[in-house]
Design a protein around this motif. Structure first.
Motif, PDB file in Angstrom:
ATOM      1  N   GLU A 165      -8.115   7.317   2.458  1.00  0.00           N
ATOM      2  CA  GLU A 165      -7.081   6.509   3.118  1.00  0.00           C
ATOM      3  C   GLU A 165      -6.379   5.527   2.170  1.00  0.00           C
ATOM      4  O   GLU A 165      -5.446   4.840   2.586  1.00  0.00           O
ATOM      5  CB  GLU A 165      -7.633   5.802   4.360  1.00  0.00           C
ATOM      6  CG  GLU A 165      -8.617   4.682   4.123  1.00  0.00           C
ATOM      7  CD  GLU A 165     -10.040   5.164   3.856  1.00  0.00           C
ATOM      8  OE1 GLU A 165     -10.226   6.278   3.334  1.00  0.00           O
ATOM      9  OE2 GLU A 165     -10.976   4.404   4.142  1.00  0.00           O
ATOM     10  N   TRP A 166      -6.809   5.456   0.913  1.00  0.00           N
ATOM     11  CA  TRP A 166      -6.034   4.693  -0.085  1.00  0.00           C
ATOM     12  C   TRP A 166      -4.889   5.614  -0.534  1.00  0.00           C
ATOM     13  O   TRP A 166      -5.075   6.479  -1.392  1.00  0.00           O
ATOM     14  CB  TRP A 166      -6.906   4.278  -1.268  1.00  0.00           C
ATOM     15  CG  TRP A 166      -6.189   3.458  -2.315  1.00  0.00           C
ATOM     16  CD1 TRP A 166      -4.959   2.859  -2.207  1.00  0.00           C
ATOM     17  CD2 TRP A 166      -6.649   3.148  -3.635  1.00  0.00           C
ATOM     18  NE1 TRP A 166      -4.632   2.202  -3.362  1.00  0.00           N
ATOM     19  CE2 TRP A 166      -5.655   2.362  -4.256  1.00  0.00           C
ATOM     20  CE3 TRP A 166      -7.810   3.455  -4.359  1.00  0.00           C
ATOM     21  CZ2 TRP A 166      -5.787   1.883  -5.569  1.00  0.00           C
ATOM     22  CZ3 TRP A 166      -7.932   2.976  -5.652  1.00  0.00           C
ATOM     23  CH2 TRP A 166      -6.945   2.202  -6.244  1.00  0.00           C
ATOM     24  N   ALA A 167      -3.728   5.437   0.088  1.00  0.00           N
ATOM     25  CA  ALA A 167      -2.593   6.326  -0.183  1.00  0.00           C
ATOM     26  C   ALA A 167      -2.112   6.143  -1.618  1.00  0.00           C
ATOM     27  O   ALA A 167      -2.131   5.024  -2.154  1.00  0.00           O
ATOM     28  CB  ALA A 167      -1.464   6.012   0.787  1.00  0.00           C
ATOM     29  N   LEU A 186      -1.344  12.508  -8.699  1.00  0.00           N
ATOM     30  CA  LEU A 186      -1.283  11.342  -7.803  1.00  0.00           C
ATOM     31  C   LEU A 186      -1.554  10.084  -8.609  1.00  0.00           C
ATOM     32  O   LEU A 186      -2.478  10.064  -9.442  1.00  0.00           O
ATOM     33  CB  LEU A 186      -2.347  11.462  -6.711  1.00  0.00           C
ATOM     34  CG  LEU A 186      -2.232  12.690  -5.815  1.00  0.00           C
ATOM     35  CD1 LEU A 186      -3.373  13.646  -6.099  1.00  0.00           C
ATOM     36  CD2 LEU A 186      -2.272  12.284  -4.362  1.00  0.00           C
ATOM     37  N   LEU A 187      -0.745   9.065  -8.373  1.00  0.00           N
ATOM     38  CA  LEU A 187      -0.879   7.803  -9.107  1.00  0.00           C
ATOM     39  C   LEU A 187      -1.185   6.651  -8.148  1.00  0.00           C
ATOM     40  O   LEU A 187      -0.541   6.525  -7.094  1.00  0.00           O
ATOM     41  CB  LEU A 187       0.435   7.490  -9.834  1.00  0.00           C
ATOM     42  CG  LEU A 187       0.575   6.076 -10.410  1.00  0.00           C
ATOM     43  CD1 LEU A 187      -0.173   5.958 -11.743  1.00  0.00           C
ATOM     44  CD2 LEU A 187       2.043   5.706 -10.611  1.00  0.00           C
ATOM     45  N   TRP A 188      -2.163   5.829  -8.528  1.00  0.00           N
ATOM     46  CA  TRP A 188      -2.452   4.589  -7.802  1.00  0.00           C
ATOM     47  C   TRP A 188      -2.387   3.443  -8.803  1.00  0.00           C
ATOM     48  O   TRP A 188      -2.773   3.610  -9.968  1.00  0.00           O
ATOM     49  CB  TRP A 188      -3.866   4.583  -7.215  1.00  0.00           C
ATOM     50  CG  TRP A 188      -4.140   5.584  -6.151  1.00  0.00           C
ATOM     51  CD1 TRP A 188      -4.104   5.384  -4.805  1.00  0.00           C
ATOM     52  CD2 TRP A 188      -4.533   6.960  -6.326  1.00  0.00           C
ATOM     53  NE1 TRP A 188      -4.446   6.533  -4.143  1.00  0.00           N
ATOM     54  CE2 TRP A 188      -4.709   7.519  -5.044  1.00  0.00           C
ATOM     55  CE3 TRP A 188      -4.747   7.777  -7.438  1.00  0.00           C
ATOM     56  CZ2 TRP A 188      -5.088   8.844  -4.847  1.00  0.00           C
ATOM     57  CZ3 TRP A 188      -5.120   9.094  -7.250  1.00  0.00           C
ATOM     58  CH2 TRP A 188      -5.284   9.614  -5.971  1.00  0.00           C
ATOM     59  N   ILE A 189      -1.943   2.308  -8.326  1.00  0.00           N
ATOM     60  CA  ILE A 189      -1.965   1.103  -9.169  1.00  0.00           C
ATOM     61  C   ILE A 189      -2.934   0.136  -8.508  1.00  0.00           C
ATOM     62  O   ILE A 189      -2.755  -0.218  -7.327  1.00  0.00           O
ATOM     63  CB  ILE A 189      -0.548   0.514  -9.303  1.00  0.00           C
ATOM     64  CG1 ILE A 189       0.334   1.554 -10.004  1.00  0.00           C
ATOM     65  CG2 ILE A 189      -0.569  -0.800 -10.095  1.00  0.00           C
ATOM     66  CD1 ILE A 189       1.782   1.264 -10.004  1.00  0.00           C
ATOM     67  N   GLN A 212      -3.037  -1.446  -1.027  1.00  0.00           N
ATOM     68  CA  GLN A 212      -1.841  -2.061  -1.631  1.00  0.00           C
ATOM     69  C   GLN A 212      -0.874  -2.625  -0.584  1.00  0.00           C
ATOM     70  O   GLN A 212       0.245  -3.001  -0.928  1.00  0.00           O
ATOM     71  CB  GLN A 212      -1.110  -1.088  -2.572  1.00  0.00           C
ATOM     72  CG  GLN A 212      -0.479   0.141  -1.940  1.00  0.00           C
ATOM     73  CD  GLN A 212      -1.424   1.300  -1.753  1.00  0.00           C
ATOM     74  OE1 GLN A 212      -2.384   1.193  -1.007  1.00  0.00           O
ATOM     75  NE2 GLN A 212      -1.127   2.424  -2.390  1.00  0.00           N
ATOM     76  N   THR A 213      -1.326  -2.690   0.680  1.00  0.00           N
ATOM     77  CA  THR A 213      -0.468  -3.303   1.696  1.00  0.00           C
ATOM     78  C   THR A 213      -1.236  -4.436   2.376  1.00  0.00           C
ATOM     79  O   THR A 213      -2.469  -4.482   2.305  1.00  0.00           O
ATOM     80  CB  THR A 213      -0.032  -2.289   2.779  1.00  0.00           C
ATOM     81  OG1 THR A 213      -1.198  -1.854   3.465  1.00  0.00           O
ATOM     82  CG2 THR A 213       0.689  -1.099   2.187  1.00  0.00           C
ATOM     83  N   PHE A 214      -0.521  -5.325   3.016  1.00  0.00           N
ATOM     84  CA  PHE A 214      -1.189  -6.385   3.772  1.00  0.00           C
ATOM     85  C   PHE A 214      -0.282  -6.878   4.890  1.00  0.00           C
ATOM     86  O   PHE A 214       0.937  -6.687   4.857  1.00  0.00           O
ATOM     87  CB  PHE A 214      -1.617  -7.545   2.855  1.00  0.00           C
ATOM     88  CG  PHE A 214      -0.477  -8.227   2.158  1.00  0.00           C
ATOM     89  CD1 PHE A 214       0.168  -9.316   2.710  1.00  0.00           C
ATOM     90  CD2 PHE A 214      -0.038  -7.766   0.917  1.00  0.00           C
ATOM     91  CE1 PHE A 214       1.233  -9.945   2.066  1.00  0.00           C
ATOM     92  CE2 PHE A 214       1.015  -8.388   0.265  1.00  0.00           C
ATOM     93  CZ  PHE A 214       1.647  -9.476   0.838  1.00  0.00           C
TER      94      PHE A 214
END
Ligand SMILES: C[S@@+](CC[C@H](N)C(=O)[O-])C[C@H]1O[C@@H](n2cnc3c(N)ncnc32)[C@H](O)[C@@H]1O
Length: 275
Positions: A165-167, A186-189, A212-214
């Motif tokens: 679920e960590w898009a 796929l890239l995550w920061i 990465q959202t809130f």
């Protein structure tokens, strides 16, 4: 006495050199097979077009330190080193480590590309600025807590497999015959951690973070207003309150940034006072 000792010594040297030549010839002949067993994941190489795409997405530069988790024949590490980055491959199979070192020597990058024989689950990769991986969804998930604790802004690139679920912040598909079904990068920061209560001159921000959202609220005087569009890009934070858009940079327990009001840019800052 002396001549026979000399003969014995010469024979010993000859035997040792024959044995070592044999060993080295065998090692240099080592040819991995696609699909061969690995400790937690089999070996399947990332196709070169996708290797290049993954490094492009991570924006690898000579300032980076890249670590490939389960480095196989070393191709991601070697390609990053050719771009000038320092790079380390962590690989459990010692034959693959030796092969990677030979490949790095062939490509003349041994000063930048290093390989160690180790288990990724017992390794410290906290110094990396870029992590690459081609593992499995359940392995990504097991590594996720450690990855989320990396320095905000660390780029993570995976061949094909997600973080549940960590898009991903970005996804790309390459077209090349030799990539088969493994053609997605796929890239995550890694986002800064902002969940908690923050004091601002205007009031109190309460933030609830999901990767990465809130979301959250700003409480000032008797009013409580919702926060919208809360987003983190590494240590960069942005959100809206009503029609005002806030930007800033998170440094530990402080945020400093700006927002626009009445055609002017106004500075704002916040300090974390609770989790
Ligand atoms: C799918 S391959 C990917 C190789 C390389 N990263 C690439 O993209 O071309 C996975 C690699 O991880 C290695 N591996 C599996 N479990 C490991 C572990 N626990 N620690 C280190 N390496 C591991 C395997 O031997 C294999 O070489």
């Amino acid at each position: 006495m002396i001549p026979s000792r000399f003969v014995r010594h010469s024979l010993l040297v000859l035997c040792l050199s024959l044995i070592s030549t044999g060993i080295f010839a065998q090692a240099a002949d080592y040819e991995p097979e696609v699909g061969q067993e690995g400790k937690d994941v089999i070996w399947v190489p990332t196709c070169q077009v996708l290797v290049d795409k993954m490094l492009d997405m991570a924006k690898v530069t000579p300032q980076d330190y890249l670590i490939d988790l389960g480095s196989g024949d070393g191709r991601l590490v070697i390609t990053a080193a050719k771009r000038g980055a320092r790079a380390l491959g962590i690989e459990y199979n010692p034959d693959m480590v030796a092969l990677s070192k030979r490949n790095a020597a062939k490509e003349r990058v041994i000063d930048k590309a290093q390989f160690i024989k180790a288990d990724i689950f017992e390794s410290d990769f906290s110094q990396a600025t870029v992590i690459t991986m081609f593992l499995l969804p359940e392995i990504n998930l097991k590594l996720r807590p450690q990855i989320l604790n990396l320095k905000p802004g660390t780029r993570i690139v995976s061949n094909s497999f997600t973080m549940e679920e960590w898009a991903a912040d970005e996804t790309a598909i390459v077209e090349a015959n030799d990539c088969g079904s493994y053609s997605t990068a796929l890239l995550w920061i890694v986002p800064a951690k902002v969940e908690g209560i923050w004091k601002l001159p205007q009031g109190e921000l309460t933030l609830k973070q999901t990767f990465q959202t809130f979301s959250g609220t700003l409480k000032s005087d008797a009013k409580t207003v919702p926060i919208t569009n809360g987003k983190l890009n590494g240590d960069l934070i942005s959100f809206s309150i009503g029609s005002t858009h806030y930007n800033g940079r998170v440094t530990g327990s402080t945020i400093q940034g700006t927002y626009r009001s009445g055609g002017k840019t106004v500075n704002w800052n916040a300090t974390q006072v609770g989790k």
